[in-house]
Design an enzyme around this catalytic site. Sequence first.
Site, short mmCIF file in Angstrom:
data_model
loop_
_atom_site.label_atom_id
_atom_site.label_comp_id
_atom_site.label_asym_id
_atom_site.label_seq_id
_atom_site.Cartn_x
_atom_site.Cartn_y
_atom_site.Cartn_z
N GLY A 79 0.85 -1.20 0.00
CA GLY A 79 0.00 0.00 0.00
C GLY A 79 0.88 1.24 0.00
CG HIS A 138 -5.64 6.94 19.55
ND1 HIS A 138 -4.78 6.01 19.05
CD2 HIS A 138 -6.16 7.57 18.46
CE1 HIS A 138 -4.77 6.08 17.72
NE2 HIS A 138 -5.61 7.01 17.35
CE LYS A 180 -6.96 4.09 15.11
NZ LYS A 180 -7.92 4.63 14.19
CG ASP A 236 -3.50 10.05 3.28
OD1 ASP A 236 -3.01 11.00 2.66
OD2 ASP A 236 -3.94 10.11 4.44
CG LEU A 237 -0.14 5.41 7.31
CD1 LEU A 237 -0.43 6.37 8.46
CD2 LEU A 237 -0.35 3.97 7.77
C1 BG6 Z 1 -6.47 8.25 14.16
C2 BG6 Z 1 -7.95 8.34 13.98
O1 BG6 Z 1 -6.14 7.01 14.73
O2 BG6 Z 1 -6.02 9.29 15.01
C3 BG6 Z 1 -8.31 9.69 13.41
O3 BG6 Z 1 -8.38 7.32 13.09
C4 BG6 Z 1 -7.74 10.80 14.26
O4 BG6 Z 1 -9.73 9.82 13.31
C5 BG6 Z 1 -6.26 10.59 14.49
O5 BG6 Z 1 -7.97 12.02 13.60
C6 BG6 Z 1 -5.72 11.58 15.48
O6 BG6 Z 1 -4.32 11.48 15.52
P1 BG6 Z 1 -3.47 12.68 16.04
O7 BG6 Z 1 -2.09 12.15 16.12
O8 BG6 Z 1 -3.62 13.79 15.07
O9 BG6 Z 1 -4.04 13.05 17.38
#
Ligand code: BG6
Length: 453
Positions: free
Chosen positions: A23, A233, A141, A27-28
Amino acid sequence: MFRWRGGFCMEVMPLPVRLVVFGANGDLAQRKLFPALYQLHRRGLLHERSRIIACARTAKDLTGLYPPDFLTRIDTISGDSFDPSVRTALKNHLDALKQACPLPSENVFYFSMPSDIYMDLLDVLNSDGIITETTRVVLEKPFGSDLASASAFDNRLHRILREEQIFRIDHYLGKETVQNLFFFRFANRIFEPLWNREHIESIRITVSETLGVENRAKYFDRTGIVRDMFQNHMLELMSLVAMEKPAAFTADALHDEKVKLIRAIRPLKKEGICFGQYAGYREEPGVDPASGTETFFAARLAVENERWRGVPFDLSCGKKLAEKRTEIEVRFRRQDESIFPGIPAEALVQNRLVFSIQPQEGLSLTIQAKHPGPKLCMGALDMIFNYDSLSGENMPDAYERLLLDTMLNDRMLFIRSDSIRAAWELLDPVQKMKGTPIIYEAGSTGPVVPFFR
Ligand code: BG6
């Protein structure tokens, strides 16, 4: 002012790997993985014998984006990885690289794609013998959407791989302040003795985002913020703040304590949770116009153990809010009495310790202090420390740390299967308690959460 006075540094000895990014055009990969790999290369943390193999349907030309000395380390395999001829090309390439490397070296596969696709891809890679006993895989995830799907997902993974081969990413664990929680708590004498219900009144964990669902509306609308952010998170942050001291500084010892903590959280009650949705969400392209998906979630959690009984953990996360702010705030109990004339105990400041994770990484401690001068003048003083002052522009991105750890075969900052199951066990009932979310204005502080008052 803060001064770094030196200390112990564990040397990082990069090991040679063949890192395959599936992939690679996504984007990632483009936004996070390649820039992180480039930084590792720049810092000398990518072993000189390591190779990066970018796999994508039509590989993107990275010329101009990175200097040639980095680009020469990347090989490209173009085509659909489900096509057997593409996998044969990959296998031959990996074998040739292995032959050419005089040192012991491993394959690390990073699946930068949705989990339903990489599960199928893992199956075919396994049937082709491309996955071996020593291959490590890095997965993004979501890891299921409830306990049943997460268990099925894990069972399927474990038919191919041992748990030690699996690196499940939660990028929050790669953030410096989050890693620092561990050192802060367990390498200092002065905080841990206060880290309990006798001295702490409450703990608040906030993840507030200004962005909405952007170009992920379809995914987000069937997921919601409980699954997208709270299950991973938020609970990861909570477990690091609240877990007991691990028996050793090892991945398994740390994971054991995190799981114990998540399992000690009492089942959530309807009156202790709040779902919100920002006004205009249903009009976002890709969102169901009658959607009941939450873009905000708050919960008061209670931990049933000796250390935390009676201490509320107030967690909230939301999208399209007034500010981008991620922080953990520890509020200490107030003084029982005041010896200062005319100043009641309630007027003394509440000591607060804040771990700021975003937008800036740092720490602040609020204490009561005397203002200089002849009068008895007391007030709250914030001692603020920004990580930038230590690292300057060299502050590593979370993905840099996590990619390095996959190459070092260190699973400490990754998620173990049992903690995912424990999180879903806690959150499955919450999904069933969901009613119509409270609508809040975009750009506001979110819905009023009655139990946070
Ligand atoms: C991702 C979520 O895991 O974390 C997103 O899927 C979210 O929806 C993002 O915006 C937030 O990451 P960070 O590092 O910008 O707080």
